[in-house]
Design a protein around this motif. Structure first.
Motif, PDB file in Angstrom:
ATOM      1  N   GLU A  75      -9.668   3.879  -0.933  1.00 26.74           N
ATOM      2  CA  GLU A  75      -9.651   3.891  -2.392  1.00 26.74           C
ATOM      3  C   GLU A  75      -9.048   5.197  -2.886  1.00 26.74           C
ATOM      4  O   GLU A  75      -9.192   6.242  -2.249  1.00 26.74           O
ATOM      5  N   LYS A  76      -8.407   5.122  -4.023  1.00 19.02           N
ATOM      6  CA  LYS A  76      -7.712   6.274  -4.599  1.00 19.02           C
ATOM      7  C   LYS A  76      -8.623   7.501  -4.738  1.00 19.02           C
ATOM      8  O   LYS A  76      -8.205   8.619  -4.462  1.00 19.02           O
ATOM      9  N   LYS A  77      -9.870   7.293  -5.102  1.00 14.99           N
ATOM     10  CA  LYS A  77     -10.779   8.430  -5.335  1.00 14.99           C
ATOM     11  C   LYS A  77     -11.125   9.193  -4.053  1.00 14.99           C
ATOM     12  O   LYS A  77     -11.612  10.304  -4.104  1.00 14.99           O
ATOM     13  N   TYR A  93       0.843  -1.187   0.000  1.00 12.64           N
ATOM     14  CA  TYR A  93       0.000   0.000   0.000  1.00 12.64           C
ATOM     15  C   TYR A  93       0.880   1.238   0.000  1.00 12.64           C
ATOM     16  O   TYR A  93       1.961   1.231   0.589  1.00 12.64           O
ATOM     17  N   ASP A 125      -1.931   1.258  -6.569  1.00  7.96           N
ATOM     18  CA  ASP A 125      -3.387   1.226  -6.699  1.00  7.96           C
ATOM     19  C   ASP A 125      -4.065   1.190  -5.335  1.00  7.96           C
ATOM     20  O   ASP A 125      -5.224   1.550  -5.211  1.00  7.96           O
ATOM     21  N   LYS A 126      -3.337   0.725  -4.312  1.00  6.21           N
ATOM     22  CA  LYS A 126      -3.904   0.611  -2.974  1.00  6.21           C
ATOM     23  C   LYS A 126      -3.257   1.631  -2.049  1.00  6.21           C
ATOM     24  O   LYS A 126      -2.045   1.794  -2.039  1.00  6.21           O
TER      25      LYS A 126
END
Length: 129
Positions: free
Chosen positions: A98-100, A59, A116-117
């Motif tokens: 989450e990225k968003k 992460y 991505d994490k």
């Protein structure tokens, strides 16, 4: 001259913000709930990135700027009064994110360190005055 239309800068002493990692602004005016979630794993460095490994997954940690002490190459990272040795397994007050939902970073590490994490590291034991 100050542009009144620009976003308000957080009241942080810029000289104390760690560089080379991803940090967020933790608003001290916000009500802090007791931290009840933990990730068990370890901070690791890989390809000049500070990452967090848990359950064999990596992460990108996003840390509270005001409370984090870390310089690239250090053997440990401090978040408020919690000291984590790089490479040593322990529990970290953090939750996957989450990225968003990350929002804006105060500092940004190298772009290749954005996985991505994500995990958002929270501050333990901060009480508003």
């Amino acid at each position: 001259m100050k542009d009144n239309n620009s976003e308000t800068e957080p009241d942080i002493d810029q000289s104390t913000i760690p560089s080379g990692i991803f940090t967020y602004y933790d608003d001290p005016a916000r009500y802090h709930l007791p931290v009840e979630y933990f990730l068990i794993g370890k901070f690791v460095t890989q390809n000049d990135c500070l990452l967090f490994e848990t359950d064999n997954e990596l992460y990108t940690p996003v840390l509270p700027a005001k409370y984090t002490e870390y310089t690239k190459g250090d053997a440990q990272i401090t978040v408020n009064k919690e000291v984590y040795n790089i490479g040593e397994t322990g529990d970290v007050s953090a939750r996957p994110l989450e990225k968003k939902y990350i929002g804006n970073f105060i500092t940004q590490g190298p772009s290749h360190c954005l996985l991505d994490k994500f995990m958002r590291v929270e501050v333990r034991g901060v009480r508003d005055k």
